[in-house]
Design a protein around this motif. Structure first.
Motif, PDB file in Angstrom:
ATOM      1  N   PRO A 141     -28.942 -12.504   6.943  1.00  0.00           N
ATOM      2  CA  PRO A 141     -28.603 -11.070   6.934  1.00  0.00           C
ATOM      3  C   PRO A 141     -27.321 -10.771   7.731  1.00  0.00           C
ATOM      4  O   PRO A 141     -26.508  -9.937   7.316  1.00  0.00           O
ATOM      5  N   ALA A 142     -27.132 -11.449   8.858  1.00  0.00           N
ATOM      6  CA  ALA A 142     -25.922 -11.227   9.675  1.00  0.00           C
ATOM      7  C   ALA A 142     -24.668 -11.666   8.910  1.00  0.00           C
ATOM      8  O   ALA A 142     -23.606 -11.036   9.000  1.00  0.00           O
TER       9      ALA A 142
ATOM     10  N   ARG B  39     -25.801 -25.692   7.631  1.00  0.00           N
ATOM     11  CA  ARG B  39     -26.185 -24.277   7.494  1.00  0.00           C
ATOM     12  C   ARG B  39     -25.043 -23.369   7.953  1.00  0.00           C
ATOM     13  O   ARG B  39     -24.768 -22.336   7.351  1.00  0.00           O
ATOM     14  N   TYR B  40     -24.378 -23.756   9.018  1.00  0.00           N
ATOM     15  CA  TYR B  40     -23.219 -22.995   9.508  1.00  0.00           C
ATOM     16  C   TYR B  40     -22.106 -23.010   8.459  1.00  0.00           C
ATOM     17  O   TYR B  40     -21.510 -21.974   8.143  1.00  0.00           O
ATOM     18  N   THR B  41     -21.845 -24.174   7.889  1.00  0.00           N
ATOM     19  CA  THR B  41     -20.797 -24.308   6.864  1.00  0.00           C
ATOM     20  C   THR B  41     -21.119 -23.419   5.666  1.00  0.00           C
ATOM     21  O   THR B  41     -20.233 -22.773   5.092  1.00  0.00           O
ATOM     22  N   GLU B  42     -22.391 -23.366   5.321  1.00  0.00           N
ATOM     23  CA  GLU B  42     -22.843 -22.527   4.213  1.00  0.00           C
ATOM     24  C   GLU B  42     -22.561 -21.040   4.504  1.00  0.00           C
ATOM     25  O   GLU B  42     -22.118 -20.300   3.628  1.00  0.00           O
ATOM     26  N   GLN B  43     -22.774 -20.611   5.753  1.00  0.00           N
ATOM     27  CA  GLN B  43     -22.507 -19.203   6.105  1.00  0.00           C
ATOM     28  C   GLN B  43     -21.009 -18.906   5.984  1.00  0.00           C
ATOM     29  O   GLN B  43     -20.620 -17.832   5.526  1.00  0.00           O
ATOM     30  N   LEU B  44     -20.194 -19.876   6.376  1.00  0.00           N
ATOM     31  CA  LEU B  44     -18.741 -19.693   6.267  1.00  0.00           C
ATOM     32  C   LEU B  44     -18.330 -19.453   4.817  1.00  0.00           C
ATOM     33  O   LEU B  44     -17.410 -18.681   4.541  1.00  0.00           O
ATOM     34  N   TRP B  45     -19.028 -20.119   3.894  1.00  0.00           N
ATOM     35  CA  TRP B  45     -18.678 -19.969   2.479  1.00  0.00           C
ATOM     36  C   TRP B  45     -18.724 -18.499   2.061  1.00  0.00           C
ATOM     37  O   TRP B  45     -17.827 -18.009   1.375  1.00  0.00           O
ATOM     38  N   PHE B  46     -19.742 -17.776   2.497  1.00  0.00           N
ATOM     39  CA  PHE B  46     -19.884 -16.363   2.112  1.00  0.00           C
ATOM     40  C   PHE B  46     -18.747 -15.509   2.675  1.00  0.00           C
ATOM     41  O   PHE B  46     -18.229 -14.616   2.013  1.00  0.00           O
ATOM     42  N   VAL B  47     -18.353 -15.805   3.906  1.00  0.00           N
ATOM     43  CA  VAL B  47     -17.290 -15.030   4.549  1.00  0.00           C
ATOM     44  C   VAL B  47     -15.952 -15.283   3.854  1.00  0.00           C
ATOM     45  O   VAL B  47     -15.197 -14.352   3.551  1.00  0.00           O
TER      46      VAL B  47
ATOM     47  N   ALA C  20     -19.781 -10.552   5.577  1.00  0.00           N
ATOM     48  CA  ALA C  20     -19.060 -10.702   4.301  1.00  0.00           C
ATOM     49  C   ALA C  20     -18.861  -9.346   3.622  1.00  0.00           C
ATOM     50  O   ALA C  20     -17.800  -9.081   3.046  1.00  0.00           O
ATOM     51  N   ASP C  21     -19.861  -8.477   3.710  1.00  0.00           N
ATOM     52  CA  ASP C  21     -19.742  -7.138   3.101  1.00  0.00           C
ATOM     53  C   ASP C  21     -18.615  -6.346   3.745  1.00  0.00           C
ATOM     54  O   ASP C  21     -17.870  -5.639   3.070  1.00  0.00           O
ATOM     55  N   ARG C  22     -18.500  -6.452   5.066  1.00  0.00           N
ATOM     56  CA  ARG C  22     -17.437  -5.718   5.772  1.00  0.00           C
ATOM     57  C   ARG C  22     -16.059  -6.275   5.384  1.00  0.00           C
ATOM     58  O   ARG C  22     -15.111  -5.507   5.169  1.00  0.00           O
ATOM     59  N   VAL C  23     -15.952  -7.587   5.279  1.00  0.00           N
ATOM     60  CA  VAL C  23     -14.676  -8.196   4.873  1.00  0.00           C
ATOM     61  C   VAL C  23     -14.299  -7.708   3.473  1.00  0.00           C
ATOM     62  O   VAL C  23     -13.160  -7.315   3.212  1.00  0.00           O
ATOM     63  N   ARG C  24     -15.290  -7.708   2.570  1.00  0.00           N
ATOM     64  CA  ARG C  24     -15.029  -7.298   1.185  1.00  0.00           C
ATOM     65  C   ARG C  24     -14.622  -5.821   1.121  1.00  0.00           C
ATOM     66  O   ARG C  24     -13.708  -5.449   0.390  1.00  0.00           O
ATOM     67  N   GLU C  25     -15.282  -5.002   1.928  1.00  0.00           N
ATOM     68  CA  GLU C  25     -14.968  -3.571   1.968  1.00  0.00           C
ATOM     69  C   GLU C  25     -13.518  -3.356   2.404  1.00  0.00           C
ATOM     70  O   GLU C  25     -12.776  -2.559   1.816  1.00  0.00           O
TER      71      GLU C  25
ATOM     72  N   GLY D 294      -7.390  -3.299   7.860  1.00  0.00           N
ATOM     73  CA  GLY D 294      -8.650  -3.918   8.277  1.00  0.00           C
ATOM     74  C   GLY D 294      -8.756  -5.340   7.755  1.00  0.00           C
ATOM     75  O   GLY D 294      -9.262  -6.240   8.434  1.00  0.00           O
ATOM     76  N   TYR D 295      -8.249  -5.536   6.539  1.00  0.00           N
ATOM     77  CA  TYR D 295      -8.253  -6.885   5.958  1.00  0.00           C
ATOM     78  C   TYR D 295      -7.431  -7.831   6.843  1.00  0.00           C
ATOM     79  O   TYR D 295      -7.841  -8.961   7.111  1.00  0.00           O
ATOM     80  N   VAL D 296      -6.281  -7.357   7.316  1.00  0.00           N
ATOM     81  CA  VAL D 296      -5.428  -8.180   8.184  1.00  0.00           C
ATOM     82  C   VAL D 296      -6.185  -8.567   9.464  1.00  0.00           C
ATOM     83  O   VAL D 296      -6.099  -9.700   9.935  1.00  0.00           O
ATOM     84  N   ALA D 297      -6.967  -7.628  10.001  1.00  0.00           N
ATOM     85  CA  ALA D 297      -7.754  -7.914  11.210  1.00  0.00           C
ATOM     86  C   ALA D 297      -8.704  -9.085  10.967  1.00  0.00           C
ATOM     87  O   ALA D 297      -8.817  -9.999  11.796  1.00  0.00           O
TER      88      ALA D 297
END
Length: 215
Positions: free
Chosen positions: A99-100, A40-48, A105-110, A118-121
């Motif tokens: 949701p978290a 489940r953790y690995t799956e969350q990483l996929w989205f990020v 992932a939304d913030r990374v994409r933004e 911000g992307y570099v961060a």
């Protein structure tokens, strides 16, 4: 005056410790949770990483983010192999973000779309973390669930494109020190690093709620 890489490391130190010592991560590393929690953790990483890497091509020529775009770092193909191993060939059909994770992932994409600094961060907090603490997770996962050393199930943590991770981390810090932004923007990048750690910790908290030890 401290170098920018030292500034970033110091500024995000508390959040870093908080993320590493989250209950979910300590339970996972302590072998107290089953392989389902790891999957489940690995799956969350996929989205990020999908958010981090799908926009990377557009940033390759950007003066701020461009120097950090290194295909040998990309983790999505390795994550997908791990998920196929952990969840079976149809893993995509059951993929779901907490949701978290969605917020992270939304913030990374933004940032990837609108703010190279911000992307570099986010790039820094993810990849340098994977090269460091990620190796502890790999070692623990191999021992706890019997994955082949550096094989399917833990490929995410194996950077085959980097022959010398320690030298790479040094060169990465040099890139940070040479980042093409002014001092005010550097402060904003540091703040975004803190935010990245907070978003990551929120994912651990949500996973901890989904996999309480008492269950």
């Amino acid at each position: 005056m401290d170098s920018f890489s030292a500034l970033i490391r110091t500024a995000s130190h508390e959040q870093h410790v908080e993320a590493e010592t989250s209950t979910f991560m300590s339970d996972l590393l302590g072998g107290r949770l089953g392989v389902a929690a790891y999957a489940r953790y690995t799956e969350q990483l996929w989205f990020v990483y999908e958010a981090l890497e799908s926009g990377a091509g557009r940033l390759a020529s950007d003066p701020v983010a461009g120097p950090f775009i290194r295909p040998e770092l990309f983790r999505l193909p390795a994550l997908e192999r791990d998920l196929a191993h952990l969840r079976g060939a149809g893993w995509r059909a059951t993929l779901s973000a907490l949701p978290a994770t969605r917020a992270y992932a939304d913030r990374v994409r933004e940032c990837a779309e609108r703010w190279p600094g911000g992307y570099v961060a986010h790039h820094y907090t993810r990849y340098l973390g994977d090269l460091s603490g990620g190796q502890i997770i790999r070692d623990s996962a191999e021992r706890t669930w019997g994955f082949t050393r550096k094989g399917d199930g833990v490929r995410f943590y194996v950077f085959e494109g980097l022959s010398n991770p320690a030298a790479f981390k040094r060169s990465y810090r040099e890139l940070l020190d040479a980042i093409a932004v002014d001092d005010l923007e550097k402060q904003r990048v540091v703040t975004e690093c803190r935010r990245a750690f907070a978003l990551n910790t929120a994912v651990f908290r949500a996973l901890g709620e989904e996999f309480p030890l008492s269950a």
